[in-house]
Scaffold this active site. Structure first.
Site, mmCIF file in Angstrom:
data_model
loop_
_atom_site.group_PDB
_atom_site.id
_atom_site.type_symbol
_atom_site.label_atom_id
_atom_site.label_comp_id
_atom_site.label_asym_id
_atom_site.label_seq_id
_atom_site.Cartn_x
_atom_site.Cartn_y
_atom_site.Cartn_z
ATOM 1 N N ASP A 15 2.774 7.512 2.517
ATOM 2 C CA ASP A 15 3.361 6.451 1.694
ATOM 3 C C ASP A 15 3.243 6.721 0.195
ATOM 4 O OD1 ASP A 15 3.932 5.093 4.032
ATOM 5 O OD2 ASP A 15 2.044 3.970 3.982
ATOM 6 N N LYS A 18 7.474 9.731 -0.958
ATOM 7 C CA LYS A 18 8.239 10.945 -0.637
ATOM 8 C C LYS A 18 9.741 10.654 -0.562
ATOM 9 C CE LYS A 18 5.736 11.248 3.098
ATOM 10 N NZ LYS A 18 4.712 10.237 2.838
ATOM 11 N N HIS A 43 10.181 5.834 5.061
ATOM 12 C CA HIS A 43 10.477 6.373 3.731
ATOM 13 C C HIS A 43 11.464 5.444 3.034
ATOM 14 C CE1 HIS A 43 9.182 10.700 5.051
ATOM 15 N NE2 HIS A 43 8.253 9.793 5.214
ATOM 16 N N GLN A 224 4.122 11.516 6.574
ATOM 17 C CA GLN A 224 2.673 11.277 6.446
ATOM 18 C C GLN A 224 2.129 12.029 5.219
ATOM 19 O OE1 GLN A 224 3.770 12.165 10.037
ATOM 20 N NE2 GLN A 224 4.353 10.045 9.787
HETATM 21 P P1 GDP Z 1 6.910 7.413 1.667
HETATM 22 O O1 GDP Z 1 6.529 7.105 3.074
HETATM 23 O O2 GDP Z 1 6.073 8.488 1.073
HETATM 24 O O3 GDP Z 1 8.380 7.697 1.492
HETATM 25 O O4 GDP Z 1 6.582 6.098 0.836
HETATM 26 P P2 GDP Z 1 6.915 4.574 1.274
HETATM 27 O O5 GDP Z 1 8.354 4.349 1.123
HETATM 28 O O6 GDP Z 1 6.283 4.243 2.572
HETATM 29 O O7 GDP Z 1 6.067 3.777 0.206
HETATM 30 C C1 GDP Z 1 6.298 3.896 -1.167
HETATM 31 C C2 GDP Z 1 6.641 2.502 -1.720
HETATM 32 O O8 GDP Z 1 6.525 2.537 -3.126
HETATM 33 C C3 GDP Z 1 8.048 2.076 -1.428
HETATM 34 O O9 GDP Z 1 8.085 0.684 -1.296
HETATM 35 C C4 GDP Z 1 8.816 2.509 -2.684
HETATM 36 O O10 GDP Z 1 9.980 1.735 -2.915
HETATM 37 C C5 GDP Z 1 7.791 2.258 -3.735
HETATM 38 N N1 GDP Z 1 7.816 3.132 -4.908
HETATM 39 C C6 GDP Z 1 8.121 4.464 -4.977
HETATM 40 N N2 GDP Z 1 7.903 4.920 -6.232
HETATM 41 C C7 GDP Z 1 7.463 3.875 -6.959
HETATM 42 C C8 GDP Z 1 7.042 3.716 -8.320
HETATM 43 O O11 GDP Z 1 7.009 4.640 -9.116
HETATM 44 N N3 GDP Z 1 6.632 2.463 -8.695
HETATM 45 C C9 GDP Z 1 6.625 1.407 -7.852
HETATM 46 N N4 GDP Z 1 6.200 0.227 -8.317
HETATM 47 N N5 GDP Z 1 7.019 1.522 -6.561
HETATM 48 C C10 GDP Z 1 7.410 2.743 -6.128
HETATM 49 P P1 IMO Z 2 4.927 8.092 5.891
HETATM 50 O O1 IMO Z 2 5.784 9.270 6.273
HETATM 51 C C1 IMO Z 2 1.016 6.162 6.130
HETATM 52 C C2 IMO Z 2 -1.174 6.565 9.905
HETATM 53 C C3 IMO Z 2 -1.342 5.351 10.788
HETATM 54 C C4 IMO Z 2 -2.653 5.673 11.469
HETATM 55 C C5 IMO Z 2 -2.573 7.188 11.646
HETATM 56 C C6 IMO Z 2 -2.107 7.637 13.026
HETATM 57 O O2 IMO Z 2 5.675 6.829 5.720
HETATM 58 O O3 IMO Z 2 4.065 8.447 4.727
HETATM 59 P P2 IMO Z 2 0.211 7.583 14.312
HETATM 60 O O4 IMO Z 2 1.151 6.446 14.610
HETATM 61 O O5 IMO Z 2 0.820 8.689 13.533
HETATM 62 O O6 IMO Z 2 -0.502 8.082 15.530
HETATM 63 O O7 IMO Z 2 -0.933 6.926 13.386
HETATM 64 O O8 IMO Z 2 -1.665 7.652 10.667
HETATM 65 N N1 IMO Z 2 0.227 6.882 9.548
HETATM 66 C C7 IMO Z 2 0.750 6.711 8.328
HETATM 67 N N2 IMO Z 2 0.220 6.182 7.210
HETATM 68 N N3 IMO Z 2 2.262 6.668 6.097
HETATM 69 C C8 IMO Z 2 2.797 7.225 7.202
HETATM 70 O O9 IMO Z 2 3.998 7.855 7.199
HETATM 71 C C9 IMO Z 2 2.050 7.231 8.394
HETATM 72 N N4 IMO Z 2 2.286 7.673 9.653
HETATM 73 C C10 IMO Z 2 1.156 7.459 10.351
HETATM 74 O O10 IMO Z 2 -1.411 4.169 10.035
HETATM 75 O O11 IMO Z 2 -3.726 5.405 10.601
HETATM 76 MG MG MG Z 3 5.936 5.452 4.238
#
Ligand code: GDP
Ligand code: IMO
Ligand code: MG
Length: 424
Positions: A15, A18, A43, A224
């Site tokens: 999270d 990416k 994502h 991840q």
């Molecule tokens: P990913 O799994 O790595 O693609 O990340 P996620 O989408 O799960 O989580 C990132 C969160 O942060 C999302 O809600 C994005 O919209 C938000 N986000 C990304 N970059 C920024 C930033 O620079 N500032 C803020 N405030 N939010 C961001």
């Molecule tokens: P993105 O791509 C954050 C965490 C789960 C749990 C552990 C194992 O959005 O960054 P699983 O379902 O894979 O067996 O869970 O990994 N986890 C993540 N945490 N971002 C993710 O993906 C995750 N995918 C799995 O919360 O602790």
């Molecule tokens: Mg994510």
């Protein structure tokens, strides 16, 4: 001239942002290829006031002219995949044209999800807190040589193969004293499989070889993060795939010497969702503020994310393991205006100071925290404030690679490219 592949991956516990960075830099690539994980990923992309969350489909899908490939290292739940495809088609993104799926990618069955839940229930308080998407059991079947693959959908005896795997799962579920998957789930799954079968299925290792030979630029998208890697993460509180740059080789069939840049994505602080060690975790008002301002709630499960200060030894470890050549720092805006910002520069493990991630961080580990200057509001069209520049310089000095992108908000446009820059 033959091109080389760049890799983009998470340098923390997932999270990191990416999806946003892939979307920002996708116009610079002809192919975006996901290399591992499955619908445990969420994502998030934000542009033109619309938020989109992708689970299986690569984050280049909104950029016209970009081919998006789901690689062999990915595990696919046909039901979730169908929902993603439908949601994209409904807003005019024609994935039937731009999306390719590897025949070697493994399938998540409804009984894999049931087994994930059974395993978690059995572990009780020591559970992983998995996303319950069936990820662990599907990769177990892959390495146990029992799995079903996308290419099997083209075989005449697919149904028979499916039935024999379901039977095996049902015996395992009985051992756990748990019910199998409901009949409707199986019917929904078999219907959803039709959509997957109708997509462009490819031998992606050959496709990518050809693409690179003809000079096309390829970006491998990780899911991840490094600290959730099956080998180098905080085991057993990890996911079941190799999230690190080596995973891009096995998850796509691209040789290591064809990799050029490795881009590590990290937040200006740390978060973790689910159980497991987290040395810099904050359980105070600062942690609460970061969660609130950063809206730190899971994109896939909605669970509140645990928040803490930036962990530099952990980031340094990610740089080493992945061969990261440049970093993108996300969510700098979330720390804006904070009076106290701290960074972890080492740990005290059983009374001894170290700047290395130890084998076991579940025991007595205390972060060594240094106070750093804060900064005020951030604006995309203005120079970064001195406090933030000093923060960036401190990180670059510690980990030894440049931060070439700074994100100031969730929108595509709230992005600052720095020296060197990610783009070619
Ligand atoms: P990913 O799994 O790595 O693609 O990340 P996620 O989408 O799960 O989580 C990132 C969160 O942060 C999302 O809600 C994005 O919209 C938000 N986000 C990304 N970059 C920024 C930033 O620079 N500032 C803020 N405030 N939010 C961001
Ligand atoms: P993105 O791509 C954050 C965490 C789960 C749990 C552990 C194992 O959005 O960054 P699983 O379902 O894979 O067996 O869970 O990994 N986890 C993540 N945490 N971002 C993710 O993906 C995750 N995918 C799995 O919360 O602790
Ligand atoms: Mg994510």
């Amino acid at each position: 001239m033959a091109a080389r592949m760049d890799v983009l991956l998470g340098a923390q516990w997932g999270d990191e942002g990416k999806g946003k960075v892939v979307d920002v830099i996708a116009p610079d690539y002809e192919v975006i290829a996901r290399f591992q994980g499955g619908p445990n990923a969420g994502h998030t992309l934000l542009f033109e006031g619309q938020k989109h969350v992708l689970h299986t489909i690569p984050s280049g899908v909104f950029r016209t002219g970009t081919v998006n490939l789901v690689g062999n290292g990915v595990v696919i739940d046909p039901i979730i995949f169908l929902k993603e495809v439908n949601a994209l088609m409904a807003i005019g993104v024609d994935v039937r044209e731009s999306l390719l799926v590897s025949r070697r990618a493994h399938l998540i069955l409804p009984t894999h999800r049931a087994l994930d839940a059974a395993s978690e229930a059995e572990k009780g308080s020591s559970k992983i807190s998995s996303t319950l998407k069936g990820i662990g059991p599907t990769y177990m079947d892959k390495t146990g040589r029992n799995g079903l693959r996308v290419g099997d959908l083209e075989l005449p005896d697919f149904k028979g193969r499916f039935r024999s795997l379901v039977n095996k799962h049902e015996r395992l579920l009985a051992m756990y004293d748990r019910p199998g998957a409901p009949k409707e789930a199986e019917e929904e799954w078999l219907a959803a499989v039709q959509t997957l079968r109708s997509m462009k299925l490819v031998d992606s290792e050959h496709y990518l070889d050809q693409a690179l030979r003809s000079g096309k630029r390829v970006l491998a998208e990780g899911a991840q993060g490094t600290l959730l890697d099956i080998d180098f993460g905080t085991y057993p509180f990890v996911t079941s795939s190799n999230t690190i740059s080596a995973g891009a080789c096995t998850g796509l069939g691209v040789a290591p010497n064809r990799i050029e840049k490795v881009v590590g994505i990290f937040k200006a602080y740390c978060t973790r969702v689910g159980s497991g060690p987290f040395p810099t975790e904050l359980e105070d008002a600062d942690g609460e503020q970061i969660r609130k301002v950063g809206q730190e709630f899971g994109s896939t499960t909605g669970r509140p994310r645990r928040c803490g200060w930036l962990d530099l030894p952990a980031l340094h470890y990610a740089v080493m393991i992945n061969g990261i050549t440049e970093l993108a720092m996300m969510k700098s805006d979330v720390l804006s205006g904070m009076e106290r910002i701290k960074v972890c520069t080492g740990y005290t493990v059983n009374g001894t100071a170290t700047d290395r991630m130890p084998y076991d961080i579940t025991g007595r580990i205390e972060p060594i925290l240094e106070k750093v200057d804060g900064w005020g509001e951030l604006h995309t069209n203005e120079a970064l404030p001195d406090g933030l520049e000093r923060y960036i310089a401190l990180i670059e000095r510690y980990v030894g690679v440049p931060i070439t992108l700074v994100s100031l908000g969730p929108d595509r446009a709230q992005t600052v490219l720095r020296q060197g820059t990610l783009v070619h």
